[in-house]
Design a protein around this motif. Sequence first.
Motif, PDB file in Angstrom:
ATOM      1  N   CYS A   1      -2.470  -7.958   2.353  1.00 58.90           N
ATOM      2  CA  CYS A   1      -2.813  -8.496   3.761  1.00 58.90           C
ATOM      3  C   CYS A   1      -4.397  -8.371   3.762  1.00 58.90           C
ATOM      4  O   CYS A   1      -5.040  -7.460   3.432  1.00 58.90           O
TER       5      CYS A   1
ATOM      6  N   CYS B   1      -5.777  -5.617   6.615  1.00 61.47           N
ATOM      7  CA  CYS B   1      -5.788  -4.083   6.378  1.00 61.47           C
ATOM      8  C   CYS B   1      -5.635  -3.818   4.956  1.00 61.47           C
ATOM      9  O   CYS B   1      -5.504  -2.521   4.595  1.00 61.47           O
TER      10      CYS B   1
ATOM     11  N   TYR C   1      -3.133  -3.825   3.174  1.00 56.04           N
ATOM     12  CA  TYR C   1      -1.745  -3.291   2.700  1.00 56.04           C
ATOM     13  C   TYR C   1      -1.338  -3.974   1.539  1.00 56.04           C
ATOM     14  O   TYR C   1      -1.246  -5.440   1.562  1.00 56.04           O
TER      15      TYR C   1
ATOM     16  N   CYS D   1       2.277  -8.712   8.783  1.00 58.43           N
ATOM     17  CA  CYS D   1       2.015  -7.613   7.972  1.00 58.43           C
ATOM     18  C   CYS D   1       2.722  -6.232   8.663  1.00 58.43           C
ATOM     19  O   CYS D   1       2.615  -6.110   9.910  1.00 58.43           O
TER      20      CYS D   1
ATOM     21  N   CYS E   1      -0.189  -3.521  10.064  1.00 51.32           N
ATOM     22  CA  CYS E   1      -1.196  -3.913  11.052  1.00 51.32           C
ATOM     23  C   CYS E   1      -0.712  -4.758  11.753  1.00 51.32           C
ATOM     24  O   CYS E   1      -1.371  -4.934  13.093  1.00 51.32           O
TER      25      CYS E   1
HETATM   26 ZN   LIG Z   1      -1.990  -5.708   7.315  1.00 56.10          ZN
END
Ligand SMILES: [Zn+2]
Lengths: 264, 292
Positions: free
Chosen positions: B54, B57, B59, B35, B38
């Motif tokens: 993700c 986090c 994302y 990722c 993070c």
């Molecule tokens: Zn992440």
Amino acid sequence: MTAWEHLQIVREKNRPTIRDYLPLLFEEFVELHGDRLYGDDGAILGGIGRVGGQPVTVIAQVKGRDLKENQQSNFAMPHPEGYRKAQRLARQAEKFHRPVLCFIDTPGAYCGVGAEERGQGEAIARSMMEFMELKTPVLSIVLGEGGSGGALALGVCDQLAMMEHALYSVISPRGFASILWKDASKEQEAANLMRITAEDLVRFGVAETIIPEPAGGAHMDPEKAAGNIRAYILETLPKYMQIPIAKLLENRYDKFRKVGAFTE
Amino acid sequence: MLQDLFSKVKLRTSSYERPRRQGKMEIPKDLMYKCPRCGKVIFMEEFVQSNKVCPYCEYHARLTAQERIHLVVDNFTLLKYDKGMKSQNPIQFEGYPEKLYYLHRKTGLRDAIITGECTIMGQRCCIGVMDTRFMMASMGSVVGEKVTRLFERATEKKLPVVLFTASGGARMQEGILSLMQMAKTAGAVARHSRAGLLYITVLTDPTTGGVTASFASLGDIILAEPKTLIGFAGRRVIEGTIKQRLPEDFQSAEFALQHGFVDRIVPRDQLRRTIGQLLRLHSQTSGKEADQ
Ligand SMILES: [Zn+2]
């Protein structure tokens, strides 16, 4: 004359700013402040003036000539509140059937924390959308530097004029060189490649008119430069004031609609 | 623990295969996904199964336009507009035509946006989807023209517009013409709006520069995916100006929501339903359908 040579003239320390031009262009002028939302941006000056007897709304980016002036006007880099002040004054102009004169002179919209928090992107986008539909004539004049979206926010108009040495570009030559060639020192090469002069813009159909400057540039004779701008306004404004509003907006849309280089 | 074990596994973006119609997502060859937000590493299969979100986090990784279309558009309903449109080289920028050709070969796209007409949850609409694989989805003549035509056609057909934005900004290689696309698209949005039609913007990672400062910020309703980068100026430019580091969440979707520039943050797995619901709430027959 190369774009680089024009750029040197635009950067001339004594190049006249809108504050120099105001008393030379208008018989009278009343400055108005604030966006009614957040604050008053010193980078954008607004007010009502009279030119050739005709009241007009004036919206202008303000360059300073010394540090103190530049601190007040943030080096002509507007915050969102500047663009919202422009929108407010434009709507006011529409209400009172006053034409709008925009004077562009900025390196670009300000890039900072507050500007992002208060929606710099939205402020510029909204300006363009509002000016596109504004039911009164709009003339824009690039005085010196037309930097990117921050300039275009005051550049959605019926006719765009460029001062003879003024430049108008998507990014500064320095930024262009540093992003595309990873070498900011190739600024001069970038300036000459980017096609950013008044002549280039007329050729692209982005600008319609070039306002001549005194020999050597506007700083050599500010009164003469102002006289040329005033003559342009006095000649052009009445033409646009005669066009019915629906037709005016149709033409304004088409002016931008036709810009692009593609094949199908 | 996982990220320790596989910390040496690097994501090579160049290793994407050409689109394989296997499920909805393109599957990169790599075994692991790292990722970019993070830094944690997960199995690619797990990442793809979660629609490229993700799990640590949240994302929402960038999707190709094709993946996005699979995700939100009703099957077999997309009719594409202006498929063959290509940019010229207005400032004769060296290497630009070659770059366009290379990216066409690599992605199958002609430029950074797909536009067309489709249904979403049965609701008819015009749709645009930007694709960052194509020069970071910068806006040049083609993106500007296709967005403008999208709004013009939607106005003519009295249809709403749903636009998935992502962009690094204006396409500098096209000089002043790229800048003018901002005004051109804003004008087309204005006409569509004046006709009383709905425009939904979905901001996806990253929406910045001249696209933020034009059509992306002009939706009647502005949605964003979690953790999306949304801003006008580049983070590094601002850091350079203020001479300090900016907080992690600066210019995130959450930041934009907090400051009042986004209506809702919608996770990827709920996007289709939310858009469908909003379209239904604006359709003239919505009241009748609700009664039945
Ligand atoms: Zn992440």
